[in-house]
Design a protein around this motif. Structure first.
Motif, PDB file in Angstrom:
ATOM      1  N   SER A 257      15.516 -32.043  60.610  1.00 29.29           N
ATOM      2  CA  SER A 257      14.826 -31.261  59.682  1.00 29.29           C
ATOM      3  C   SER A 257      15.358 -31.984  58.329  1.00 29.29           C
ATOM      4  O   SER A 257      16.087 -32.894  58.108  1.00 29.29           O
ATOM      5  CB  SER A 257      15.551 -30.006  59.507  1.00 29.29           C
ATOM      6  N   ILE A 258      14.556 -31.747  57.365  1.00 34.97           N
ATOM      7  CA  ILE A 258      14.717 -32.210  55.843  1.00 34.97           C
ATOM      8  C   ILE A 258      16.189 -31.875  55.629  1.00 34.97           C
ATOM      9  O   ILE A 258      17.002 -32.505  54.645  1.00 34.97           O
ATOM     10  CB  ILE A 258      13.766 -32.001  54.763  1.00 34.97           C
ATOM     11  N   SER A 259      16.561 -30.382  55.663  1.00 31.44           N
ATOM     12  CA  SER A 259      17.625 -29.913  55.374  1.00 31.44           C
ATOM     13  C   SER A 259      19.000 -30.597  55.955  1.00 31.44           C
ATOM     14  O   SER A 259      20.040 -30.649  55.315  1.00 31.44           O
ATOM     15  CB  SER A 259      17.775 -28.418  55.520  1.00 31.44           C
ATOM     16  N   ASP A 260      18.900 -31.144  57.139  1.00 30.92           N
ATOM     17  CA  ASP A 260      19.964 -31.852  57.833  1.00 30.92           C
ATOM     18  C   ASP A 260      19.973 -33.213  57.247  1.00 30.92           C
ATOM     19  O   ASP A 260      21.128 -33.883  57.275  1.00 30.92           O
ATOM     20  CB  ASP A 260      19.380 -31.863  59.355  1.00 30.92           C
ATOM     21  N   MET A 261      18.993 -33.555  56.631  1.00 30.49           N
ATOM     22  CA  MET A 261      18.968 -35.109  56.218  1.00 30.49           C
ATOM     23  C   MET A 261      19.593 -34.744  54.523  1.00 30.49           C
ATOM     24  O   MET A 261      20.289 -35.842  54.115  1.00 30.49           O
ATOM     25  CB  MET A 261      17.695 -35.781  55.733  1.00 30.49           C
ATOM     26  N   LEU A 262      19.281 -33.861  53.880  1.00 24.46           N
ATOM     27  CA  LEU A 262      19.895 -33.659  52.610  1.00 24.46           C
ATOM     28  C   LEU A 262      21.497 -33.377  52.523  1.00 24.46           C
ATOM     29  O   LEU A 262      22.099 -32.737  53.638  1.00 24.46           O
ATOM     30  CB  LEU A 262      19.373 -32.596  51.998  1.00 24.46           C
ATOM     31  N   SER A 263      22.229 -33.796  51.724  1.00 26.06           N
ATOM     32  CA  SER A 263      23.496 -33.628  51.458  1.00 26.06           C
ATOM     33  C   SER A 263      24.110 -32.020  51.510  1.00 26.06           C
ATOM     34  O   SER A 263      22.909 -31.270  51.117  1.00 26.06           O
ATOM     35  CB  SER A 263      23.997 -34.193  50.171  1.00 26.06           C
ATOM     36  N   ALA A 264      25.118 -31.738  51.755  1.00 15.96           N
ATOM     37  CA  ALA A 264      25.476 -30.291  51.903  1.00 15.96           C
ATOM     38  C   ALA A 264      25.235 -29.483  50.692  1.00 15.96           C
ATOM     39  O   ALA A 264      25.526 -30.104  49.598  1.00 15.96           O
ATOM     40  CB  ALA A 264      26.641 -30.188  52.617  1.00 15.96           C
ATOM     41  N   ASN A 265      24.773 -28.248  50.604  1.00 18.70           N
ATOM     42  CA  ASN A 265      24.825 -27.350  49.673  1.00 18.70           C
ATOM     43  C   ASN A 265      23.690 -27.966  48.430  1.00 18.70           C
ATOM     44  O   ASN A 265      24.093 -27.872  47.196  1.00 18.70           O
ATOM     45  CB  ASN A 265      26.083 -27.084  48.942  1.00 18.70           C
ATOM     46  N   THR A 266      22.802 -29.005  48.743  1.00 15.56           N
ATOM     47  CA  THR A 266      21.825 -29.315  47.926  1.00 15.56           C
ATOM     48  C   THR A 266      20.537 -29.266  48.313  1.00 15.56           C
ATOM     49  O   THR A 266      20.111 -28.777  49.267  1.00 15.56           O
ATOM     50  CB  THR A 266      22.136 -30.829  47.618  1.00 15.56           C
TER      51      THR A 266
END
Length: 210
Positions: A42-51
């Motif tokens: 998922s895109i959320s897993d690719m993005l840095s934490a809390n961003t």
């Protein structure tokens, strides 16, 4: 008729925005190696934490059909975007980095645009769909009608024109681009920077003001 030619040594760097990350900081890892299998996350897993992915419409203030996507990723990634529509625009960025400022050009006016984004790292793919709302353009801009077009005979790209509007004294040019269907996909508006000096071309006084 006397013509006063004023050459403006101004070319806009506002929309010619590249993705962040210097050449010296780029990694040499090949992420598009077909022999290396990748997993889709998922895109959320690719993005840095809390961003999250930030969207800034018209970041330069002079190109209303543009936007900037800003985000950071856990892994060094490549970015590819597509502005959806009857004449889609696709762009790939070859900076392998974790910090991204991605320019989005060619948005449609007076609509909510769908933009597809693909992130590619050495191990993962991630996909997302972003919605970017763009306001209507100024009413003085024309409606462009394409009487006849054969896409198979056209060079790729769009049509660049300068629209000149007169206030009775000066003809003020507004550079714009439109696609093969007549949709304006880029516009340069420098009115607020210096009235009367709005593009890197000539301005002409009318014959009544010789």
């Amino acid at each position: 008729m006397k013509i006063n030619k004023i050459l403006i040594a101004l070319f806009v760097a506002g929309i010619v925005i590249s993705t962040s990350g210097c050449k010296d900081d780029e990694e040499t890892v090949v992420v598009n190696d077909p022999t290396v299998p990748k997993s889709t996350i998922s895109i959320s897993d690719m993005l840095s934490a809390n961003t999250s992915m930030g969207i800034n419409v018209n970041p330069s203030g002079i190109a209303p059909l543009t936007a900037m996507l800003s985000f950071s990723t856990r892994y060094s990634t490549l970015v590819e975007i597509t502005v959806a529509g009857s004449v889609p625009i696709n762009k790939s960025f070859d900076n392998l980095t974790t910090s991204h400022d991605v320019p989005v050009l060619g948005l449609y006016a007076d609509t909510t645009n769908t933009v597809y984004i693909k992130l590619t790292s050495t191990q993962f793919y991630a996909y997302d769909t972003i919605q970017i709302a763009i306001d209507s353009l100024s009413p003085y801009l024309p409606t462009i009608t394409i009487e006849q077009a054969n896409a198979s005979l056209m060079e790729p790209g769009m049509n660049l024109n300068t629209l000149s509007i007169s206030d009775g004294t000066y003809f003020q040019p507004y550079p714009l681009m439109y696609d093969r269907e007549g949709n304006i996909r880029w516009l340069l508006n420098l009115e607020g920077i210096h009235p009367g000096f709005v593009s890197p071309c000539l301005l002409y006084t009318s014959p009544s003001h010789e």
